[in-house]
Motif scaffolding. Sequence first.
Motif, PDB file in Angstrom:
ATOM      1  N   GLU A   1       0.954  -1.487  -0.024  1.00 34.96           N
ATOM      2  CA  GLU A   1      -0.009   0.035  -0.181  1.00 34.96           C
ATOM      3  C   GLU A   1       0.574   1.106  -0.196  1.00 34.96           C
ATOM      4  O   GLU A   1       0.424   2.267  -0.282  1.00 34.96           O
ATOM      5  CB  GLU A   1      -0.716   0.241   1.452  1.00 34.96           C
TER       6      GLU A   1
ATOM      7  N   ARG B   1      -1.276   7.276  -5.769  1.00 34.31           N
ATOM      8  CA  ARG B   1      -2.077   7.647  -5.406  1.00 34.31           C
ATOM      9  C   ARG B   1      -2.442   9.123  -6.331  1.00 34.31           C
ATOM     10  O   ARG B   1      -1.320   9.704  -6.888  1.00 34.31           O
ATOM     11  CB  ARG B   1      -2.082   7.625  -3.537  1.00 34.31           C
TER      12      ARG B   1
ATOM     13  N   SER C   1       3.152   7.327  -4.369  1.00 35.02           N
ATOM     14  CA  SER C   1       3.237   6.727  -3.133  1.00 35.02           C
ATOM     15  C   SER C   1       2.879   7.455  -1.990  1.00 35.02           C
ATOM     16  O   SER C   1       4.429   8.642  -2.166  1.00 35.02           O
ATOM     17  CB  SER C   1       4.035   5.697  -3.486  1.00 35.02           C
ATOM     18  N   ILE C   2       2.610   7.042  -0.912  1.00 34.97           N
ATOM     19  CA  ILE C   2       2.362   7.039   0.349  1.00 34.97           C
ATOM     20  C   ILE C   2       5.000   7.395   0.749  1.00 34.97           C
ATOM     21  O   ILE C   2       5.269   8.449   0.959  1.00 34.97           O
ATOM     22  CB  ILE C   2       2.017   7.470   1.036  1.00 34.97           C
TER      23      ILE C   2
ATOM     24  N   GLN D   1      -1.295  15.833   2.297  1.00 35.23           N
ATOM     25  CA  GLN D   1      -1.682  14.498   1.208  1.00 35.23           C
ATOM     26  C   GLN D   1      -1.534  13.277   2.370  1.00 35.23           C
ATOM     27  O   GLN D   1      -2.699  12.672   2.227  1.00 35.23           O
ATOM     28  CB  GLN D   1      -0.587  14.853   0.204  1.00 35.23           C
TER      29      GLN D   1
ATOM     30  N   TRP E   1      -4.706  10.190   1.819  1.00 32.03           N
ATOM     31  CA  TRP E   1      -4.432   8.974   1.587  1.00 32.03           C
ATOM     32  C   TRP E   1      -4.917   8.099   2.998  1.00 32.03           C
ATOM     33  O   TRP E   1      -4.853   6.874   2.857  1.00 32.03           O
ATOM     34  CB  TRP E   1      -3.560   8.939   1.284  1.00 32.03           C
TER      35      TRP E   1
ATOM     36  N   GLU F   1      -8.276   7.567   3.785  1.00 34.37           N
ATOM     37  CA  GLU F   1      -9.053   6.522   2.318  1.00 34.37           C
ATOM     38  C   GLU F   1      -8.598   5.316   3.349  1.00 34.37           C
ATOM     39  O   GLU F   1      -9.087   4.113   2.584  1.00 34.37           O
ATOM     40  CB  GLU F   1      -8.545   6.674   1.070  1.00 34.37           C
TER      41      GLU F   1
END
Length: 152
Positions: free
Chosen positions: A26, A31, A37-38, A130, A134, A137
């Motif tokens: 994940e 994203r 991405s994270i 951000q 995320w 989510e």
Amino acid sequence: MKKLFLYNWQIRTEWFERCQLVPHEELLVNRVGGAGSILYTLYHIVDVEYSWIRGIAGKPDVQVPYEQVQTLPLVRELSDSWHHEVRSFIDNWSSELEHELVDISWNDRPYSQGDILRHLIAHEIHHVGQLSIWMRELGIEPVSASLVDRNL
């Protein structure tokens, strides 16, 4: 400004801890609405801060490709390894340097030191917002963004 750097560093540490709750896969998902991405966003925050601080100090930029640090522990290790130099710079910075212009190797115009430091503060806060979206989510409570509840 120093207090806002302390705030960002404290928040960053908490984000590294919070992201341990997220499965590695994940962390790598690309994203919408951010740097990617994270994990890449955390890397980007660290990389941008270090590059600009070294630029102000007249030192060459250090490039560590993202592909070499694609795990949460490696990005945190990178952040920790650069933090002493960044912290030392910020601790020794003075408002007398506010309007001193510096040339940055990757830009074609000079910037004032004060503007660069404010950019770094805003840049990290922007990306932390951000990360918060995320995380929500993913059903994970984000790190608190409150400045007043921190002992800085």
